[in-house]
Design an enzyme around this catalytic site. Sequence first.
Site, PDB file in Angstrom:
ATOM      1  N   THR A  14       0.821  -1.219   0.000  1.00 41.26           N
ATOM      2  CA  THR A  14       0.000   0.000   0.000  1.00 41.26           C
ATOM      3  C   THR A  14       0.856   1.270   0.000  1.00 41.26           C
ATOM      4  O   THR A  14       0.663   2.177  -0.809  1.00 41.26           O
ATOM      5  CB  THR A  14      -0.908  -0.008   1.248  1.00 41.26           C
ATOM      6  OG1 THR A  14      -1.652  -1.229   1.230  1.00 41.26           O
ATOM      7  CG2 THR A  14      -1.866   1.170   1.263  1.00 41.26           C
ATOM      8  N   SER A 142       2.336   7.760  11.384  1.00 39.64           N
ATOM      9  CA  SER A 142       1.199   7.079  10.755  1.00 39.64           C
ATOM     10  C   SER A 142       0.220   8.079  10.135  1.00 39.64           C
ATOM     11  O   SER A 142       0.342   9.296  10.317  1.00 39.64           O
ATOM     12  CB  SER A 142       0.454   6.265  11.810  1.00 39.64           C
ATOM     13  OG  SER A 142      -0.256   7.161  12.652  1.00 39.64           O
ATOM     14  N   CYS A 143      -0.763   7.546   9.453  1.00 42.29           N
ATOM     15  CA  CYS A 143      -1.781   8.367   8.786  1.00 42.29           C
ATOM     16  C   CYS A 143      -2.529   9.251   9.794  1.00 42.29           C
ATOM     17  O   CYS A 143      -2.678  10.465   9.599  1.00 42.29           O
ATOM     18  CB  CYS A 143      -2.757   7.475   8.038  1.00 42.29           C
ATOM     19  SG  CYS A 143      -3.231   5.987   8.951  1.00 42.29           S
ATOM     20  N   HIS A 222     -10.337   7.265   7.573  1.00 44.40           N
ATOM     21  CA  HIS A 222     -10.590   7.516   8.992  1.00 44.40           C
ATOM     22  C   HIS A 222     -11.379   8.827   9.108  1.00 44.40           C
ATOM     23  O   HIS A 222     -11.322   9.680   8.209  1.00 44.40           O
ATOM     24  CB  HIS A 222      -9.292   7.743   9.768  1.00 44.40           C
ATOM     25  CG  HIS A 222      -8.276   6.650   9.667  1.00 44.40           C
ATOM     26  ND1 HIS A 222      -8.496   5.371  10.106  1.00 44.40           N
ATOM     27  CD2 HIS A 222      -6.993   6.661   9.214  1.00 44.40           C
ATOM     28  CE1 HIS A 222      -7.398   4.638   9.929  1.00 44.40           C
ATOM     29  NE2 HIS A 222      -6.477   5.404   9.384  1.00 44.40           N
TER      30      HIS A 222
HETATM   31  P1  NAD Z   1       1.297  -3.746   3.090  1.00 46.81           P
HETATM   32  O1  NAD Z   1       1.025  -5.021   3.763  1.00 46.81           O
HETATM   33  O2  NAD Z   1       0.287  -3.157   2.190  1.00 46.81           O
HETATM   34  O3  NAD Z   1       2.649  -3.859   2.248  1.00 46.81           O
HETATM   35  C1  NAD Z   1       3.812  -4.417   2.770  1.00 46.81           C
HETATM   36  C2  NAD Z   1       4.623  -5.026   1.640  1.00 46.81           C
HETATM   37  O4  NAD Z   1       5.840  -5.544   2.171  1.00 46.81           O
HETATM   38  C3  NAD Z   1       3.930  -6.199   0.942  1.00 46.81           C
HETATM   39  O5  NAD Z   1       4.177  -6.080  -0.449  1.00 46.81           O
HETATM   40  C4  NAD Z   1       4.620  -7.445   1.526  1.00 46.81           C
HETATM   41  O6  NAD Z   1       4.652  -8.523   0.606  1.00 46.81           O
HETATM   42  C5  NAD Z   1       6.010  -6.914   1.747  1.00 46.81           C
HETATM   43  N1  NAD Z   1       6.729  -7.587   2.829  1.00 46.81           N
HETATM   44  C6  NAD Z   1       6.228  -8.254   3.886  1.00 46.81           C
HETATM   45  N2  NAD Z   1       7.216  -8.629   4.715  1.00 46.81           N
HETATM   46  C7  NAD Z   1       8.370  -8.201   4.154  1.00 46.81           C
HETATM   47  C8  NAD Z   1       9.716  -8.286   4.502  1.00 46.81           C
HETATM   48  N3  NAD Z   1      10.104  -8.864   5.648  1.00 46.81           N
HETATM   49  N4  NAD Z   1      10.631  -7.717   3.687  1.00 46.81           N
HETATM   50  C9  NAD Z   1      10.278  -7.104   2.540  1.00 46.81           C
HETATM   51  N5  NAD Z   1       9.005  -6.975   2.145  1.00 46.81           N
HETATM   52  C10 NAD Z   1       8.064  -7.532   2.942  1.00 46.81           C
HETATM   53  O7  NAD Z   1       1.682  -2.730   4.248  1.00 46.81           O
HETATM   54  P2  NAD Z   1       1.481  -1.163   4.230  1.00 46.81           P
HETATM   55  O8  NAD Z   1       0.056  -0.860   4.532  1.00 46.81           O
HETATM   56  O9  NAD Z   1       2.108  -0.587   3.027  1.00 46.81           O
HETATM   57  O10 NAD Z   1       2.279  -0.758   5.538  1.00 46.81           O
HETATM   58  C11 NAD Z   1       3.680  -0.512   5.515  1.00 46.81           C
HETATM   59  C12 NAD Z   1       4.011   0.396   6.675  1.00 46.81           C
HETATM   60  O11 NAD Z   1       3.335   1.647   6.472  1.00 46.81           O
HETATM   61  C13 NAD Z   1       3.554  -0.097   8.050  1.00 46.81           C
HETATM   62  O12 NAD Z   1       4.481   0.345   9.020  1.00 46.81           O
HETATM   63  C14 NAD Z   1       2.232   0.607   8.270  1.00 46.81           C
HETATM   64  O13 NAD Z   1       1.881   0.765   9.620  1.00 46.81           O
HETATM   65  C15 NAD Z   1       2.536   1.950   7.616  1.00 46.81           C
HETATM   66  N6  NAD Z   1       1.343   2.692   7.200  1.00 46.81           N
HETATM   67  C16 NAD Z   1       0.324   2.051   6.588  1.00 46.81           C
HETATM   68  C17 NAD Z   1      -0.808   2.788   6.243  1.00 46.81           C
HETATM   69  C18 NAD Z   1      -1.993   2.125   5.612  1.00 46.81           C
HETATM   70  O14 NAD Z   1      -3.089   2.628   5.730  1.00 46.81           O
HETATM   71  N7  NAD Z   1      -1.843   1.025   4.929  1.00 46.81           N
HETATM   72  C19 NAD Z   1      -0.876   4.151   6.510  1.00 46.81           C
HETATM   73  C20 NAD Z   1       0.220   4.789   7.084  1.00 46.81           C
HETATM   74  C21 NAD Z   1       1.335   4.039   7.435  1.00 46.81           C
END
Ligand code: NAD
Length: 339
Positions: A14, A142-143, A222
């Site tokens: 994401t 975070s968001c 949110h």
């Molecule tokens: P996600 O699950 O959408 O994407 C994570 C990606 O990393 C996936 O492609 C997964 O296959 C890959 N992955 C998993 N384990 C791995 C590893 N050990 N090494 C390399 N790649 C790996 O997660 P996201 O939502 O993008 O979240 C990433 C970070 O951003 C988190 O810390 C989350 O809290 C933060 N975040 C997320 C959001 C949201 O709404 N999704 C908003 C703000 C911040």
Amino acid sequence: MKQKARVAIVGYGTIGKRAADAISVQDDMEVAGIIKRNLTHELYSAVQKGYPLFALSQKSESAFVNEGFTVEGYLHSLLQQADIAVIATPDGSASEYIDICRSLNLPVIIQGGEGHELAGISFNSEANYSEALGKKAVRVVSCNTTALTRALYPLDTEFGIKKVRATLIRRAADPNDIKTGPINALVPETEIPSHHGPDVNTIIPHLDITTTAIKASTTLMHLHLVNVELSKTASEKEVTDLLKNRPRIRMVSNKQKIRSTAEIMEFARDMGRPRGDMWENVIWEDSIHINGKELNFFEAVHQESIVIPENVDAIRSMLGMTNGPDSITKTNIAMGINR
Ligand code: NAD
């Protein structure tokens, strides 16, 4: 440093895929490559966009090659040719990458799902851009924390804030998530304050803020109800003008028939935003209400995209590329924010 800062993206979900796209439209940075762990649909569009693909293991390399993709190498070869890494892997998995980046003396950005202590600096573009200057590890919050900080920092600077009490109705899952719930419930977070208030304090330490959170069965955005006791009186117009003129706050209103998070998302799609993203805090102008020194307003937060411009600015700050206001303007223009 070379002409353009070369950015390695580790974790292409994401946040990672949006960060890559935002970086690739800036004229002073480029995507050096992306690290994918598994073969997922995101790989197809990443390769179409020309992002060099690196694998985490031999197993994933074979899976990618079998699917017809060219793999440029492994994690270390990507990191060795990068000026900075953006880690966007699931919560709790960034520490191993921080260690690797530190061993290579490579600056690294982590995301808000990780603890503040891991980087030592939590980042918001308007509130503390210069604190990240030249730092080796920075956490983009975070968001929810990004949205609260964007709204509260200018209010505190302009009028002073005595205290903040905010209620966060949180989306239960991202739209592509088929595992998380609830699908038909409201789940109060019984730990009060929720972690969001203390997280805002990692950027604005003196703020008296208490947050409470409720998880709701929605995936779109949110919603925050923000209650602020200002240190001095202000009119609704003064508050509205102040917030309206921030670089990453967008005002909407019931008059425009934007009454819900669903209509905000439709608005973003109609504007032709990539993936229907809404990078700004979205504040309902008609909800801004002042009673003496007490201010209330509603804001909506697109969790999937709001932290992306902050990731771009954090790169510029850490690499000493420009100052905060210039970076914010540059990022906004390139991404089309507030258009
Ligand atoms: P996600 O699950 O959408 O994407 C994570 C990606 O990393 C996936 O492609 C997964 O296959 C890959 N992955 C998993 N384990 C791995 C590893 N050990 N090494 C390399 N790649 C790996 O997660 P996201 O939502 O993008 O979240 C990433 C970070 O951003 C988190 O810390 C989350 O809290 C933060 N975040 C997320 C959001 C949201 O709404 N999704 C908003 C703000 C911040």
